[in-house]
Design a protein around this motif. Structure first.
Motif, mmCIF file in Angstrom:
data_model
loop_
_atom_site.group_PDB
_atom_site.id
_atom_site.type_symbol
_atom_site.label_atom_id
_atom_site.label_comp_id
_atom_site.label_asym_id
_atom_site.label_seq_id
_atom_site.Cartn_x
_atom_site.Cartn_y
_atom_site.Cartn_z
ATOM 1 N N GLU A 157 0.684 -1.099 -0.307
ATOM 2 C CA GLU A 157 0.048 -0.115 0.044
ATOM 3 C C GLU A 157 0.739 1.158 0.108
ATOM 4 O OE1 GLU A 157 -3.121 2.341 2.625
ATOM 5 O OE2 GLU A 157 -2.572 0.561 3.479
ATOM 6 N N LEU B 238 -14.503 -3.123 2.162
ATOM 7 C CA LEU B 238 -13.319 -3.221 1.396
ATOM 8 C C LEU B 238 -13.315 -4.011 0.099
ATOM 9 C CD1 LEU B 238 -10.641 -3.181 4.374
ATOM 10 C CD2 LEU B 238 -11.034 -1.248 2.490
ATOM 11 N N ARG C 278 -5.379 0.608 -1.237
ATOM 12 C CA ARG C 278 -5.822 0.481 0.308
ATOM 13 C C ARG C 278 -5.047 -1.222 0.704
ATOM 14 N NH1 ARG C 278 -11.989 2.327 1.068
ATOM 15 N NH2 ARG C 278 -11.636 4.558 0.372
ATOM 16 N N ARG D 58 0.780 3.691 -3.100
ATOM 17 C CA ARG D 58 -0.439 4.943 -3.114
ATOM 18 C C ARG D 58 0.061 6.349 -3.679
ATOM 19 N NH1 ARG D 58 0.111 5.465 3.558
ATOM 20 N NH2 ARG D 58 2.240 6.472 3.706
#
Length: 165
Positions: free
Chosen positions: A27, A55, A39, A31
């Motif tokens: 992540e 999720l 995530r 990101r």
């Protein structure tokens, strides 16, 4: 891996057992990408960020690290994952958080699907060709190595470490 609309960010979920090392490093590594929303979660009840229906539903693609996560997702989220791509990276739980070896292995495993962490976009069905070493235009000094760039992306500073006796 395809996005439903060109302007939409691809929603990527990384899942390991505890969400402390492998998925959390992935992540943090990816990101920074402007074309991705990233995530991470864990399948264990004591995971740092536990995997939930929300999720799984949110994700466009789910990357897991071993067969135990595939089994957990298939058992607990069968309906939610029916039309989702779940990809196993086959990386055992033997690494340390943000370690150089984990960052390099993650990058190699994820490059065919997402490109490199510093890529501008997802590859169009093929692995992007590696970039050759370049010199910085402003200073004439060598550009940082790919390893240095990847480690910097997850907050690990370069340099050597002394081992204790």
């Amino acid at each position: 891996v395809e996005m439903s609309e060109p302007s939409q960010k691809l929603r990527v979920l990384f899942v390991c057992r505890q969400n402390k090392v492998r998925s959390l490093t992935a992540e943090h590594l990816y990101r920074v990408r402007q074309d991705l929303e990233v995530r991470s979660a864990g399948t264990a009840t004591f995971a740092k960020n536990q995997l939930t229906t929300e999720l799984v539903t949110w994700a466009d693609v789910i990357f897991v690290f071993d067969e135990t996560q595939i089994e957990a997702i298939a058992t607990r989220f069968q309906n939610e994952t029916r039309e989702k791509q779940v990809i196993c990276l086959d990386l055992p739980d033997i690494f340390e958080y943000k370690s150089q070896s984990l960052v390099l292995k993650l990058t190699a495993k994820l490059e065919p699907y997402l490109g490199r962490p510093n890529s501008k976009k997802i590859p169009a069905g093929k692995i992007p060709s590696p970039t050759s070493p370049k010199r910085s235009k402003s200073s004439g000094e060598p550009a940082r190595s790919l390893v240095s760039q990847l480690l910097a992306a997850v907050g690990v500073k370069g340099g050597t470490r002394k081992l204790s006796d």
